[in-house]
Design an enzyme around this catalytic site. Structure first.
Site, PDB file in Angstrom:
ATOM      1  N   HIS A  49       0.849  -1.327   0.110  1.00  0.00           N
ATOM      2  CA  HIS A  49      -0.137   0.068  -0.186  1.00  0.00           C
ATOM      3  C   HIS A  49       0.721   1.394  -0.071  1.00  0.00           C
ATOM      4  O   HIS A  49       0.376   2.336  -0.052  1.00  0.00           O
ATOM      5  CB  HIS A  49      -0.984   0.060   1.080  1.00  0.00           C
ATOM      6  CG  HIS A  49      -1.650  -1.341   1.435  1.00  0.00           C
ATOM      7  ND1 HIS A  49      -1.301  -2.351   2.129  1.00  0.00           N
ATOM      8  CD2 HIS A  49      -2.760  -1.601   0.701  1.00  0.00           C
ATOM      9  CE1 HIS A  49      -2.183  -3.138   2.008  1.00  0.00           C
ATOM     10  NE2 HIS A  49      -3.141  -2.884   1.236  1.00  0.00           N
TER      11      HIS A  49
ATOM     12  N   GLY B  51      -6.937  11.899   7.923  1.00  0.00           N
ATOM     13  CA  GLY B  51      -7.684  10.815   7.312  1.00  0.00           C
ATOM     14  C   GLY B  51      -7.719  11.251   5.695  1.00  0.00           C
ATOM     15  O   GLY B  51      -7.790  10.375   5.085  1.00  0.00           O
TER      16      GLY B  51
ATOM     17  N   ARG C  10      -6.118  16.662   2.794  1.00  0.00           N
ATOM     18  CA  ARG C  10      -5.388  17.425   3.941  1.00  0.00           C
ATOM     19  C   ARG C  10      -3.916  17.325   3.863  1.00  0.00           C
ATOM     20  O   ARG C  10      -3.178  18.076   4.227  1.00  0.00           O
ATOM     21  CB  ARG C  10      -6.047  17.152   5.137  1.00  0.00           C
ATOM     22  CG  ARG C  10      -5.776  17.968   6.478  1.00  0.00           C
ATOM     23  CD  ARG C  10      -6.427  17.535   7.720  1.00  0.00           C
ATOM     24  NE  ARG C  10      -8.134  17.607   7.546  1.00  0.00           N
ATOM     25  CZ  ARG C  10      -8.592  16.591   8.248  1.00  0.00           C
ATOM     26  NH1 ARG C  10      -8.521  15.663   8.917  1.00  0.00           N
ATOM     27  NH2 ARG C  10      -9.965  16.692   7.964  1.00  0.00           N
TER      28      ARG C  10
ATOM     29  N   ARG D  14      -3.370   4.088  -4.715  1.00  0.00           N
ATOM     30  CA  ARG D  14      -4.559   4.133  -4.388  1.00  0.00           C
ATOM     31  C   ARG D  14      -5.045   5.928  -3.906  1.00  0.00           C
ATOM     32  O   ARG D  14      -6.267   5.995  -3.387  1.00  0.00           O
ATOM     33  CB  ARG D  14      -5.165   3.532  -3.168  1.00  0.00           C
ATOM     34  CG  ARG D  14      -5.141   1.956  -3.521  1.00  0.00           C
ATOM     35  CD  ARG D  14      -5.417   1.127  -2.423  1.00  0.00           C
ATOM     36  NE  ARG D  14      -5.459  -0.368  -2.778  1.00  0.00           N
ATOM     37  CZ  ARG D  14      -6.289  -1.034  -2.663  1.00  0.00           C
ATOM     38  NH1 ARG D  14      -7.548  -0.887  -2.354  1.00  0.00           N
ATOM     39  NH2 ARG D  14      -6.229  -2.422  -2.819  1.00  0.00           N
TER      40      ARG D  14
ATOM     41  N   ARG E 244      -2.329  11.269  14.682  1.00  0.00           N
ATOM     42  CA  ARG E 244      -3.353  11.405  13.881  1.00  0.00           C
ATOM     43  C   ARG E 244      -3.739  13.000  14.159  1.00  0.00           C
ATOM     44  O   ARG E 244      -3.803  13.104  15.186  1.00  0.00           O
ATOM     45  CB  ARG E 244      -4.583  10.475  14.210  1.00  0.00           C
ATOM     46  CG  ARG E 244      -5.704  10.864  13.670  1.00  0.00           C
ATOM     47  CD  ARG E 244      -6.332   9.669  13.830  1.00  0.00           C
ATOM     48  NE  ARG E 244      -8.012  10.326  13.821  1.00  0.00           N
ATOM     49  CZ  ARG E 244      -8.801  10.785  12.709  1.00  0.00           C
ATOM     50  NH1 ARG E 244      -8.002  10.929  11.672  1.00  0.00           N
ATOM     51  NH2 ARG E 244      -9.711  10.950  12.904  1.00  0.00           N
ATOM     52  N   ILE E 245      -4.144  13.486  12.798  1.00  0.00           N
ATOM     53  CA  ILE E 245      -4.612  14.909  13.086  1.00  0.00           C
ATOM     54  C   ILE E 245      -6.089  14.853  12.338  1.00  0.00           C
ATOM     55  O   ILE E 245      -6.073  14.777  10.879  1.00  0.00           O
ATOM     56  CB  ILE E 245      -3.688  15.989  12.598  1.00  0.00           C
ATOM     57  CG1 ILE E 245      -3.273  15.572  11.258  1.00  0.00           C
ATOM     58  CG2 ILE E 245      -2.607  16.350  13.760  1.00  0.00           C
ATOM     59  CD1 ILE E 245      -2.020  16.640  10.517  1.00  0.00           C
ATOM     60  N   GLY E 246      -7.083  14.733  13.080  1.00  0.00           N
ATOM     61  CA  GLY E 246      -8.277  14.338  12.159  1.00  0.00           C
ATOM     62  C   GLY E 246      -9.634  15.308  12.596  1.00  0.00           C
ATOM     63  O   GLY E 246      -9.314  16.207  13.669  1.00  0.00           O
ATOM     64  N   SER E 247     -10.617  15.063  12.307  1.00  0.00           N
ATOM     65  CA  SER E 247     -11.966  15.695  12.607  1.00  0.00           C
ATOM     66  C   SER E 247     -12.658  14.652  13.360  1.00  0.00           C
ATOM     67  O   SER E 247     -12.690  13.660  13.394  1.00  0.00           O
ATOM     68  CB  SER E 247     -12.720  16.039  11.553  1.00  0.00           C
ATOM     69  OG  SER E 247     -13.097  15.004  10.604  1.00  0.00           O
TER      70      SER E 247
ATOM     71  N   GLU F   4     -14.743   9.784  16.627  1.00  0.00           N
ATOM     72  CA  GLU F   4     -13.888   9.775  15.280  1.00  0.00           C
ATOM     73  C   GLU F   4     -13.807   8.517  14.809  1.00  0.00           C
ATOM     74  O   GLU F   4     -14.687   7.505  15.498  1.00  0.00           O
ATOM     75  CB  GLU F   4     -12.539  10.439  15.365  1.00  0.00           C
ATOM     76  CG  GLU F   4     -11.667  10.147  16.699  1.00  0.00           C
ATOM     77  CD  GLU F   4     -10.883   8.831  16.146  1.00  0.00           C
ATOM     78  OE1 GLU F   4      -9.937   8.806  15.680  1.00  0.00           O
ATOM     79  OE2 GLU F   4     -11.284   7.710  16.849  1.00  0.00           O
ATOM     80  N   MET F   5     -12.864   7.725  13.999  1.00  0.00           N
ATOM     81  CA  MET F   5     -13.119   6.343  13.547  1.00  0.00           C
ATOM     82  C   MET F   5     -11.770   5.761  13.266  1.00  0.00           C
ATOM     83  O   MET F   5     -11.809   4.584  12.566  1.00  0.00           O
ATOM     84  CB  MET F   5     -13.906   6.339  12.004  1.00  0.00           C
ATOM     85  CG  MET F   5     -15.270   6.834  12.322  1.00  0.00           C
ATOM     86  SD  MET F   5     -16.203   6.921  10.761  1.00  0.00           S
ATOM     87  CE  MET F   5     -16.686   5.082  10.749  1.00  0.00           C
ATOM     88  N   GLU F   6     -10.770   6.432  13.719  1.00  0.00           N
ATOM     89  CA  GLU F   6      -9.343   5.830  13.527  1.00  0.00           C
ATOM     90  C   GLU F   6      -8.500   5.456  14.419  1.00  0.00           C
ATOM     91  O   GLU F   6      -7.575   4.433  14.644  1.00  0.00           O
ATOM     92  CB  GLU F   6      -8.784   6.548  12.492  1.00  0.00           C
ATOM     93  CG  GLU F   6      -9.318   6.622  10.867  1.00  0.00           C
ATOM     94  CD  GLU F   6     -10.525   7.494  11.006  1.00  0.00           C
ATOM     95  OE1 GLU F   6     -11.318   7.228  10.131  1.00  0.00           O
ATOM     96  OE2 GLU F   6     -10.543   8.731  11.566  1.00  0.00           O
TER      97      GLU F   6
ATOM     98  N   SER G 104     -15.480  19.249  13.960  1.00  0.00           N
ATOM     99  CA  SER G 104     -16.220  19.430  12.664  1.00  0.00           C
ATOM    100  C   SER G 104     -17.652  19.582  12.859  1.00  0.00           C
ATOM    101  O   SER G 104     -18.183  20.275  11.918  1.00  0.00           O
ATOM    102  CB  SER G 104     -15.606  18.285  11.772  1.00  0.00           C
ATOM    103  OG  SER G 104     -16.167  17.414  12.327  1.00  0.00           O
ATOM    104  N   ASP G 105     -18.095  19.022  13.784  1.00  0.00           N
ATOM    105  CA  ASP G 105     -19.499  19.003  13.871  1.00  0.00           C
ATOM    106  C   ASP G 105     -20.103  18.598  15.296  1.00  0.00           C
ATOM    107  O   ASP G 105     -19.147  18.213  16.119  1.00  0.00           O
ATOM    108  CB  ASP G 105     -20.445  17.932  12.978  1.00  0.00           C
ATOM    109  CG  ASP G 105     -19.967  16.767  13.043  1.00  0.00           C
ATOM    110  OD1 ASP G 105     -20.621  15.721  13.598  1.00  0.00           O
ATOM    111  OD2 ASP G 105     -18.629  16.403  12.742  1.00  0.00           O
TER     112      ASP G 105
ATOM    113  N   ARG H 216     -12.989  21.432   6.373  1.00  0.00           N
ATOM    114  CA  ARG H 216     -12.300  20.452   6.874  1.00  0.00           C
ATOM    115  C   ARG H 216     -10.942  19.981   6.357  1.00  0.00           C
ATOM    116  O   ARG H 216     -10.128  19.609   7.012  1.00  0.00           O
ATOM    117  CB  ARG H 216     -13.015  19.027   7.087  1.00  0.00           C
ATOM    118  CG  ARG H 216     -14.291  19.213   7.752  1.00  0.00           C
ATOM    119  CD  ARG H 216     -15.013  17.793   7.933  1.00  0.00           C
ATOM    120  NE  ARG H 216     -15.595  17.188   6.869  1.00  0.00           N
ATOM    121  CZ  ARG H 216     -17.105  17.619   6.449  1.00  0.00           C
ATOM    122  NH1 ARG H 216     -17.732  18.337   7.101  1.00  0.00           N
ATOM    123  NH2 ARG H 216     -17.339  17.043   5.410  1.00  0.00           N
TER     124      ARG H 216
END
Length: 236
Positions: free
Chosen positions: A5, A22, A26, A45, A89-92, A182-184, A206-207, A220
């Protein structure tokens, strides 16, 4: 050598610290906005990755995709096969409490999840995993130095974005003290345990599931700069 990958052959072109949003766009935004002498290290990918310098220090940034299976693959390959020591990790995230507003920055002390990722990996049967304490301490000190307010606490890592029971977040907030979702991160923290490496997670709200306020996709991608600056300015 390249992994399934990540196409990069020369692992020395990846820095010891990787910032991992994510959204691959970004990652592109961070590389173009903050880094100098940038080289692209991945495009498989369309999961874009870059290495450059920030204030004279080498740093890499690469997208993780959405969800634990995706970040599970990329973060494990970086830790295991490319000698990466730290992934931030830098996410929303979506707020579970009205004490958090849009654009607020949250650092995960730990994350609770229903996921079986850590158990399936053979790492732990626990449903709550912690970030690397020493990494969190450095990130918090940087935020303080930069004058950026940051809330530390438990977050929720979910396998599901669309829940049939939209009010279920209230129970998760009450039972587990999760400030946002979040999801990760649960998979990232599990991989850090599996490989003896360091992981942290900084999020921008973000929300809100409480007030139903939300930011746009463009915001975002481009406007969540405070968490980026904290991570970039942390010397590891």
């Amino acid at each position: 050598m390249a992994t399934p990958h990540i196409e990069l052959q020369d692992k020395s072109l990846i820095a010891k610290t990787v910032l991992m949003p994510g959204d691959p766009l970004r990652a592109k935004f961070i590389a173009e906005t903050y880094l100098k002498d940038v080289v692209q290290i991945n495009g498989v990918r369309n999961m874009l990755g870059y290495t450059g310098t920030y204030k004279g220090r080498r740093i890499s940034v690469m997208g993780s995709g959405m969800g634990m299976p995706s970040i599970g693959i990329y973060s494990y390959e970086l830790f295991k096969f490319y000698d990466v020591e730290n992934i931030i990790r830098i996410g929303s995230a979506g707020a579970y409490t009205d004490k958090l507003n849009l654009y607020d920055v949250v650092i995960a002390k730990n994350c609770w999840s229903e996921s079986s990722y850590a158990k399936t990996m053979g790492v732990s049967g626990r449903k709550k995993l912690s970030a690397t304490k020493k990494l969190n301490t450095k990130l918090k000190n940087t935020a303080k130095r930069l004058g950026i307010p940051m809330t530390e606490g438990t977050i929720h890592s979910s396998d599901v974005f669309y829940r049939i029971n939209g009010d279920e977040y209230k129970d998760i907030y009450e039972k587990h003290g999760a400030l946002c979702v979040e999801m990760e991160s649960f998979a990232l923290f599990a991989n850090a345990l599996a490989t003896g490496k360091n992981a942290a997670c900084i999020l921008t709200i973000s929300d809100s599931l409480v007030t139903h306020e939300a930011t746009s996709a463009e915001e975002r991608q481009n406007a969540f700069t405070k968490m980026m600056e904290i991570a970039l300015n942390t010397k590891l």
